[in-house]
Scaffold this motif. Structure first.
Motif, PDB file in Angstrom:
ATOM      1  N   GLU A  94       4.636   4.765   4.386  1.00 34.03           N
ATOM      2  CA  GLU A  94       3.845   5.311   5.496  1.00 34.03           C
ATOM      3  C   GLU A  94       2.567   5.970   4.977  1.00 34.03           C
ATOM      4  O   GLU A  94       1.517   5.880   5.617  1.00 34.03           O
ATOM      5  N   GLN A  95       2.633   6.612   3.824  1.00 37.91           N
ATOM      6  CA  GLN A  95       1.425   7.194   3.226  1.00 37.91           C
ATOM      7  C   GLN A  95       0.433   6.095   2.845  1.00 37.91           C
ATOM      8  O   GLN A  95      -0.779   6.267   3.011  1.00 37.91           O
ATOM      9  N   TYR A  96       0.950   4.980   2.377  1.00 37.85           N
ATOM     10  CA  TYR A  96       0.107   3.815   2.057  1.00 37.85           C
ATOM     11  C   TYR A  96      -0.568   3.283   3.330  1.00 37.85           C
ATOM     12  O   TYR A  96      -1.771   2.987   3.326  1.00 37.85           O
ATOM     13  N   ILE A  97       0.179   3.190   4.418  1.00 32.90           N
ATOM     14  CA  ILE A  97      -0.380   2.710   5.681  1.00 32.90           C
ATOM     15  C   ILE A  97      -1.417   3.697   6.209  1.00 32.90           C
ATOM     16  O   ILE A  97      -2.478   3.302   6.707  1.00 32.90           O
ATOM     17  N   THR A  98      -1.147   4.986   6.090  1.00 36.33           N
ATOM     18  CA  THR A  98      -2.120   6.000   6.505  1.00 36.33           C
ATOM     19  C   THR A  98      -3.428   5.820   5.751  1.00 36.33           C
ATOM     20  O   THR A  98      -4.513   5.822   6.354  1.00 36.33           O
ATOM     21  N   ALA A  99      -3.343   5.654   4.440  1.00 34.89           N
ATOM     22  CA  ALA A  99      -4.545   5.457   3.624  1.00 34.89           C
ATOM     23  C   ALA A  99      -5.285   4.195   4.048  1.00 34.89           C
ATOM     24  O   ALA A  99      -6.522   4.184   4.131  1.00 34.89           O
ATOM     25  N   SER A 100      -4.554   3.143   4.354  1.00 39.09           N
ATOM     26  CA  SER A 100      -5.166   1.887   4.773  1.00 39.09           C
ATOM     27  C   SER A 100      -5.907   2.043   6.099  1.00 39.09           C
ATOM     28  O   SER A 100      -7.027   1.550   6.259  1.00 39.09           O
ATOM     29  N   ILE A 101      -5.298   2.719   7.044  1.00 36.22           N
ATOM     30  CA  ILE A 101      -5.942   2.936   8.347  1.00 36.22           C
ATOM     31  C   ILE A 101      -7.171   3.835   8.180  1.00 36.22           C
ATOM     32  O   ILE A 101      -8.216   3.596   8.798  1.00 36.22           O
ATOM     33  N   ASN A 102      -7.059   4.839   7.324  1.00 34.41           N
ATOM     34  CA  ASN A 102      -8.222   5.698   7.064  1.00 34.41           C
ATOM     35  C   ASN A 102      -9.371   4.902   6.447  1.00 34.41           C
ATOM     36  O   ASN A 102     -10.534   5.111   6.802  1.00 34.41           O
TER      37      ASN A 102
END
Length: 139
Positions: A94-102
């Protein structure tokens, strides 16, 4: 009309969301097979939610004049050591996905595509909720 640069980035995010769904489905299956029915139920539902995130991106991209293209994705792991290890992996993912969306949001602001940036606000809020949920489970 959406730029090719942003179209490509959204297609990459579609791929990541599809992988998220498959990852959580694989985790749910492992939980189901290993005597964790509550965790399995949670993860089956979460896999469906990730699929809906993927579809939001697909519909949005196509509605904006782009073309959502499904890509090959890697096979998620099928075996896990412990239930706690699964949830630690979920938090990391989820942290990886957050970074990707950012990163996608940053691209939209840089490219001055505020329509896509506005669309991404929902996902930014969703990621705060996702990480908080998993942190609560781990706690």
């Amino acid at each position: 009309m959406i730029s090719k640069k942003i179209e490509k980035a959204i297609n990459e995010q579609i791929k990541k969301e599809e992988y998220s769904s498959r990852l959580y489905l694989a985790m749910a299956s492992w939980c189901h097979a290993n005597g964790y029915p509550g965790a399995a139920s949670f993860l089956y539902t979460h896999a469906d939610e990730e699929r809906m995130h993927q579809l939001k991106f697909v519909h949005f991209l196509n509605d904006r004049g782009g073309h959502a293209v499904l890509q090959n994705i890697e096979e998620p792991p099928a075996e896990y050591k412990t239930l706690q290890a699964i949830f630690k992996e979920i938090l990391k993912h989820e942290q990886y996905i957050t970074a990707s969306i950012n990163e996608l949001y940053h691209l939209c602001v840089t490219e001055k595509d505020y329509t896509v940036a506005n669309f991404l606000q929902w996902f930014i809020t969703e990621q705060v909720e996702e990480e908080s949920l998993v942190n609560g489970i781990l706690d």
